[in-house]
Enzyme design. Sequence first.
Site, mmCIF file in Angstrom:
data_model
loop_
_atom_site.group_PDB
_atom_site.id
_atom_site.type_symbol
_atom_site.label_atom_id
_atom_site.label_comp_id
_atom_site.label_asym_id
_atom_site.label_seq_id
_atom_site.Cartn_x
_atom_site.Cartn_y
_atom_site.Cartn_z
ATOM 1 N N PRO A 1 -9.970 -23.974 22.642
ATOM 2 C CA PRO A 1 -9.627 -25.327 23.051
ATOM 3 C C PRO A 1 -10.730 -26.063 23.817
ATOM 4 C CG PRO A 1 -8.506 -23.719 24.411
ATOM 5 C CD PRO A 1 -9.115 -22.960 23.277
ATOM 6 N N ASN A 2 -10.779 -27.341 23.555
ATOM 7 C CA ASN A 2 -11.684 -28.288 24.227
ATOM 8 C C ASN A 2 -13.144 -28.164 23.801
ATOM 9 O OD1 ASN A 2 -9.612 -29.519 25.878
ATOM 10 N ND2 ASN A 2 -9.569 -27.578 26.996
ATOM 11 N N ARG B 1 -18.328 -33.370 27.146
ATOM 12 C CA ARG B 1 -17.546 -32.629 28.144
ATOM 13 C C ARG B 1 -18.464 -31.972 29.174
ATOM 14 N NH1 ARG B 1 -14.694 -26.767 27.101
ATOM 15 N NH2 ARG B 1 -13.658 -26.648 29.120
ATOM 16 N N TYR C 1 -21.945 -27.615 30.182
ATOM 17 C CA TYR C 1 -21.930 -27.177 28.774
ATOM 18 C C TYR C 1 -23.067 -27.751 27.916
ATOM 19 C CZ TYR C 1 -17.305 -25.566 30.118
ATOM 20 O OH TYR C 1 -16.264 -24.920 30.758
ATOM 21 N N ASN D 1 -15.683 -17.719 20.915
ATOM 22 C CA ASN D 1 -15.684 -18.377 22.214
ATOM 23 C C ASN D 1 -14.239 -18.824 22.446
ATOM 24 O OD1 ASN D 1 -15.844 -19.875 24.504
ATOM 25 N ND2 ASN D 1 -17.610 -21.118 23.868
ATOM 26 N N ALA E 1 -10.763 -21.591 27.353
ATOM 27 C CA ALA E 1 -9.837 -21.286 28.460
ATOM 28 C C ALA E 1 -8.890 -20.128 28.125
ATOM 29 C CB ALA E 1 -9.034 -22.532 28.823
ATOM 30 N N HIS F 1 -9.132 -16.520 29.638
ATOM 31 C CA HIS F 1 -8.590 -16.127 30.936
ATOM 32 C C HIS F 1 -7.069 -16.015 30.944
ATOM 33 C CE1 HIS F 1 -12.660 -17.356 31.727
ATOM 34 N NE2 HIS F 1 -12.384 -18.609 31.419
ATOM 35 N N ASP G 1 -4.355 -9.121 21.879
ATOM 36 C CA ASP G 1 -3.576 -8.208 21.043
ATOM 37 C C ASP G 1 -3.938 -8.357 19.570
ATOM 38 O OD1 ASP G 1 -2.301 -7.151 23.201
ATOM 39 O OD2 ASP G 1 -0.345 -8.037 22.804
ATOM 40 N N GLU H 1 -17.618 -11.517 22.238
ATOM 41 C CA GLU H 1 -17.116 -12.640 23.043
ATOM 42 C C GLU H 1 -18.305 -13.435 23.566
ATOM 43 O OE1 GLU H 1 -14.843 -11.396 26.457
ATOM 44 O OE2 GLU H 1 -14.927 -13.394 27.352
ATOM 45 N N HIS I 1 -19.742 -17.155 25.635
ATOM 46 C CA HIS I 1 -19.489 -18.348 26.442
ATOM 47 C C HIS I 1 -20.788 -19.110 26.634
ATOM 48 C CE1 HIS I 1 -15.506 -16.919 27.412
ATOM 49 N NE2 HIS I 1 -16.061 -15.721 27.573
ATOM 50 N N SER J 1 -21.323 -21.190 29.205
ATOM 51 C CA SER J 1 -21.648 -21.091 30.634
ATOM 52 C C SER J 1 -21.513 -19.633 31.094
ATOM 53 C CB SER J 1 -20.687 -21.980 31.441
ATOM 54 O OG SER J 1 -19.355 -21.512 31.298
ATOM 55 N N ARG K 1 -18.961 -18.881 38.046
ATOM 56 C CA ARG K 1 -18.120 -20.059 38.253
ATOM 57 C C ARG K 1 -16.870 -19.700 39.069
ATOM 58 N NH1 ARG K 1 -17.358 -23.088 32.726
ATOM 59 N NH2 ARG K 1 -16.567 -24.659 34.186
ATOM 60 N N ARG L 1 -12.196 -17.751 36.404
ATOM 61 C CA ARG L 1 -12.924 -17.559 35.142
ATOM 62 C C ARG L 1 -13.561 -16.168 35.054
ATOM 63 N NH1 ARG L 1 -13.093 -22.772 32.858
ATOM 64 N NH2 ARG L 1 -13.076 -24.345 34.497
HETATM 65 C C1 DQA Z 1 -16.260 -21.454 28.142
HETATM 66 C C2 DQA Z 1 -15.914 -20.996 29.559
HETATM 67 C C3 DQA Z 1 -14.423 -21.094 29.828
HETATM 68 O O1 DQA Z 1 -14.118 -20.685 31.169
HETATM 69 C C4 DQA Z 1 -13.938 -22.524 29.664
HETATM 70 O O2 DQA Z 1 -12.547 -22.611 29.827
HETATM 71 C C5 DQA Z 1 -14.384 -23.140 28.376
HETATM 72 C C6 DQA Z 1 -15.704 -22.828 27.847
HETATM 73 C C7 DQA Z 1 -17.773 -21.472 27.875
HETATM 74 O O3 DQA Z 1 -18.158 -21.502 26.721
HETATM 75 O O4 DQA Z 1 -18.558 -21.498 28.819
HETATM 76 O O5 DQA Z 1 -13.663 -23.966 27.810
HETATM 77 O O6 DQA Z 1 -15.686 -20.513 27.234
#
Ligand code: DQA
Length: 146
Positions: A13-14, A21, A26, A77, A80, A83, A90, A101, A103, A105, A110, A114
Amino acid sequence: MAKKKKILVLNGPNLNLLGTRQPDIYGRLTLAQIEKQVRVLAKELAVDIDFRQSNSEGELVTWIQQAAKQFGAMVINPAAYTHTSLAMRDAISAVGIPTIEIHISNIHKREQFRHHSFIAEVAVGQIAGFGVESYLLGLRAAVSRC
Ligand code: DQA
């Protein structure tokens, strides 16, 4: 000739808002620009990729479940959902596909909330804090595992 490796790159998401953003955290690249860089590397490494984004936890879980039949490894990635999502965790352990995995950032630098990842416990490893390079390093790691 050996069959081409296939890697699923999933975005949570996002991440569709990248570019505008919180660019201080980011960066300024859009998700489409990141995808372009991932595709260039995939070509160089001679692997096929499927690059997807969803804001919906259920859709991400369904894609992970379906991946077992088609993909040798996944780069995720989870944003959110990293977390919060026991369901994604699962699904990853159910399909048993090597999962990297990533990210953009460095989540460990942070906010406290997170620092914990439900995904890390079922991933091969985690790459965090390298901006778009996290995707490229993640792809290299996935290729080495499938
Ligand atoms: C993120 C880090 C996450 O904590 C955050 O919720 C994101 C982006 C990252 O790519 O740094 O949406 O996954």
